[in-house]
Write a protein that holds these residues in place. Sequence first.
Motif, PDB file in Angstrom:
ATOM      1  N   UNK A 156       0.811  -1.212   0.000  1.00 23.45           N
ATOM      2  CA  UNK A 156       0.000   0.000   0.000  1.00 23.45           C
ATOM      3  C   UNK A 156       0.840   1.254   0.000  1.00 23.45           C
ATOM      4  N   UNK A 157       1.906   1.274   0.799  1.00 25.50           N
ATOM      5  CA  UNK A 157       2.794   2.433   0.850  1.00 25.50           C
ATOM      6  C   UNK A 157       3.473   2.665  -0.493  1.00 25.50           C
ATOM      7  N   UNK A 158       3.904   1.596  -1.132  1.00 29.43           N
ATOM      8  CA  UNK A 158       4.568   1.731  -2.429  1.00 29.43           C
ATOM      9  C   UNK A 158       3.595   2.220  -3.497  1.00 29.43           C
ATOM     10  N   UNK A 159       2.373   1.701  -3.471  1.00 29.55           N
ATOM     11  CA  UNK A 159       1.382   2.085  -4.468  1.00 29.55           C
ATOM     12  C   UNK A 159       1.059   3.579  -4.385  1.00 29.55           C
ATOM     13  N   UNK A 160       0.774   4.033  -3.168  1.00 30.21           N
ATOM     14  CA  UNK A 160       0.445   5.448  -2.979  1.00 30.21           C
ATOM     15  C   UNK A 160       1.687   6.312  -3.182  1.00 30.21           C
ATOM     16  N   UNK A 161       2.824   5.842  -2.648  1.00 33.32           N
ATOM     17  CA  UNK A 161       4.056   6.618  -2.765  1.00 33.32           C
ATOM     18  C   UNK A 161       4.498   6.819  -4.198  1.00 33.32           C
ATOM     19  N   UNK A 162       4.348   5.812  -5.037  1.00 37.54           N
ATOM     20  CA  UNK A 162       4.758   5.936  -6.436  1.00 37.54           C
ATOM     21  C   UNK A 162       3.980   7.046  -7.132  1.00 37.54           C
ATOM     22  N   UNK A 163       2.667   7.066  -6.917  1.00 39.93           N
ATOM     23  CA  UNK A 163       1.853   8.109  -7.552  1.00 39.93           C
ATOM     24  C   UNK A 163       2.151   9.485  -6.973  1.00 39.93           C
ATOM     25  N   UNK A 164       2.360   9.540  -5.664  1.00 37.33           N
ATOM     26  CA  UNK A 164       2.632  10.820  -5.015  1.00 37.33           C
ATOM     27  C   UNK A 164       3.967  11.402  -5.469  1.00 37.33           C
ATOM     28  N   UNK A 165       4.991  10.583  -5.482  1.00 38.84           N
ATOM     29  CA  UNK A 165       6.318  11.056  -5.868  1.00 38.84           C
ATOM     30  C   UNK A 165       6.336  11.484  -7.333  1.00 38.84           C
ATOM     31  N   UNK A 166       5.697  10.709  -8.198  1.00 34.91           N
ATOM     32  CA  UNK A 166       5.647  11.093  -9.616  1.00 34.91           C
ATOM     33  C   UNK A 166       4.909  12.417  -9.793  1.00 34.91           C
ATOM     34  N   UNK A 167       3.820  12.595  -9.066  1.00 35.22           N
ATOM     35  CA  UNK A 167       3.069  13.836  -9.204  1.00 35.22           C
ATOM     36  C   UNK A 167       3.830  15.051  -8.723  1.00 35.22           C
ATOM     37  N   UNK A 168       4.678  14.869  -7.711  1.00 29.26           N
ATOM     38  CA  UNK A 168       5.417  15.994  -7.140  1.00 29.26           C
ATOM     39  C   UNK A 168       6.760  16.239  -7.822  1.00 29.26           C
ATOM     40  N   UNK A 169       7.142  15.370  -8.723  1.00 25.10           N
ATOM     41  CA  UNK A 169       8.480  15.439  -9.328  1.00 25.10           C
ATOM     42  C   UNK A 169       8.816  16.803  -9.940  1.00 25.10           C
ATOM     43  N   UNK A 170       7.895  17.513 -10.614  1.00 22.62           N
ATOM     44  CA  UNK A 170       8.269  18.798 -11.214  1.00 22.62           C
ATOM     45  C   UNK A 170       8.512  19.916 -10.208  1.00 22.62           C
ATOM     46  N   UNK A 171       8.054  19.776  -8.976  1.00 23.55           N
ATOM     47  CA  UNK A 171       8.135  20.904  -8.042  1.00 23.55           C
ATOM     48  C   UNK A 171       9.012  20.604  -6.832  1.00 23.55           C
ATOM     49  N   UNK A 172       9.789  19.529  -6.882  1.00 21.95           N
ATOM     50  CA  UNK A 172      10.668  19.223  -5.759  1.00 21.95           C
ATOM     51  C   UNK A 172      11.644  18.125  -6.089  1.00 21.95           C
ATOM     52  N   UNK A 173      12.830  18.205  -5.458  1.00 24.90           N
ATOM     53  CA  UNK A 173      13.849  17.183  -5.675  1.00 24.90           C
ATOM     54  C   UNK A 173      13.610  15.946  -4.810  1.00 24.90           C
ATOM     55  N   UNK A 174      12.738  16.058  -3.824  1.00 20.30           N
ATOM     56  CA  UNK A 174      12.415  14.940  -2.964  1.00 20.30           C
ATOM     57  C   UNK A 174      10.993  15.122  -2.450  1.00 20.30           C
ATOM     58  N   UNK A 175      10.518  14.149  -1.701  1.00 15.66           N
ATOM     59  CA  UNK A 175       9.122  14.178  -1.253  1.00 15.66           C
ATOM     60  C   UNK A 175       8.839  15.392  -0.368  1.00 15.66           C
ATOM     61  N   UNK A 176       9.745  15.686   0.544  1.00 11.48           N
ATOM     62  CA  UNK A 176       9.504  16.791   1.472  1.00 11.48           C
ATOM     63  C   UNK A 176       9.433  18.125   0.742  1.00 11.48           C
ATOM     64  N   UNK A 177      10.403  18.380  -0.145  1.00 11.59           N
ATOM     65  CA  UNK A 177      10.370  19.645  -0.887  1.00 11.59           C
ATOM     66  C   UNK A 177       9.183  19.693  -1.836  1.00 11.59           C
ATOM     67  N   UNK A 178       8.807  18.546  -2.397  1.00 11.84           N
ATOM     68  CA  UNK A 178       7.643  18.507  -3.271  1.00 11.84           C
ATOM     69  C   UNK A 178       6.361  18.825  -2.524  1.00 11.84           C
ATOM     70  N   UNK A 179       6.226  18.285  -1.309  1.00  7.14           N
ATOM     71  CA  UNK A 179       5.043  18.582  -0.502  1.00  7.14           C
ATOM     72  C   UNK A 179       5.000  20.056  -0.111  1.00  7.14           C
ATOM     73  N   UNK A 180       6.159  20.618   0.150  1.00  4.87           N
ATOM     74  CA  UNK A 180       6.203  22.051   0.452  1.00  4.87           C
ATOM     75  C   UNK A 180       5.730  22.867  -0.746  1.00  4.87           C
ATOM     76  N   UNK A 181       6.202  22.484  -1.932  1.00  4.64           N
ATOM     77  CA  UNK A 181       5.762  23.184  -3.137  1.00  4.64           C
ATOM     78  C   UNK A 181       4.267  23.043  -3.363  1.00  4.64           C
ATOM     79  N   UNK A 182       3.736  21.854  -3.101  1.00  9.64           N
ATOM     80  CA  UNK A 182       2.303  21.635  -3.258  1.00  9.64           C
ATOM     81  C   UNK A 182       1.515  22.461  -2.244  1.00  9.64           C
TER      82      UNK A 182
END
Length: 341
Positions: A48-74
């Motif tokens: 479950x973590x991998x399934x959700x994480x894959x979509x989340x990380x791909x969606x945030x890829x243009x606005x951050x170099x990692x998950x934390x920075x991507x979430x900040x951008x979002x």
Amino acid sequence: MFWTSYLLAVLAIVLAWPVPILLSRASWPARSPFTAMLLWQAIALAGGLSMIGAMLVYGLEPIGDNLISGLRGLADMVLFNAPTTALGFWHLFALSAAALLTAHLVFTLLLTYYKIERQRRRHRELLALLAAPSVDAARTVVISHDSPVAYCLPGGARSVTVLSDGLMAALEPAELRAVLSHENAHLNQRHHLLLWAFAAWRQALPWLPTTRLAQEAVNSLIEMLADDVALKTESKATLIKAIAIVASGPTGGMTAGMGAGMAGSMAAAAIPSAHPGLALDGLEAPTGAVSGSARTTISRVSRLLSPEPQLPAAARGMVLAGSALLLAVPTALLIVPGLLG
């Protein structure tokens, strides 16, 4: 984060298809049911973590170099009206899918719990009318029914084991002790929580093979764990005979009843028929000490008749290490890059 999303997607696919299929066909879980139970839980959580994480990380890829920075951008886009032009259609689609899937899983988990608790409450009300306290065992009630029936109804301090007088008449004292020990093991080890979680997971994703295989495996493993507790005080011959007697009843066996009941003339109009796992209408039904599933009953009796030695400590350690690794890998892929900078 591009490669992180693909690695998570690959891990999600592996845990959703080949791994659960191979594990469901393996014979070793019967030799070490507790270890196998932990592995199934790790597969479910990591998948479950991998399934959700894959979509989340791909969606945030243009606005951050990692998950934390991507979430900040979002967060800047949502809360402070920052420009959203960096996000393309597929990135927005992936973020929406991740959010919807997360909400769906959480909602299904809570809805399943609500339905189970509502059914248990109705069941307790019926037992208050139809059952009488047992004079031979604490936290046990007896219903007037000719067929052999046994199940437990979780509820914290209100937890009870339900027996039919037909069962009590058919069992010798040692066999009755084995039944009670088995049912108490379900209550003491909180097996109903595992059944709730895996039933909700299957309800949420019924099309995913791993959800069906995991639920079936967990149903069987908890019976083996409860059998092992009963065997600490009673002989294998006693337990096997108790299984055979209870399996002749309308429920197909003793049930670790998570809130439903038995079929029969006395209770047919009041208590739902027993089926293993979660019924199609979403209401929990018993999955039992001697399961309603003929296949589970046969596998458990075969395990008692032809016992195999427990897995060596080294093998159990490897499985436990693999379980921990399954959880660590997606967690590390999601969090570590952000922590490192």
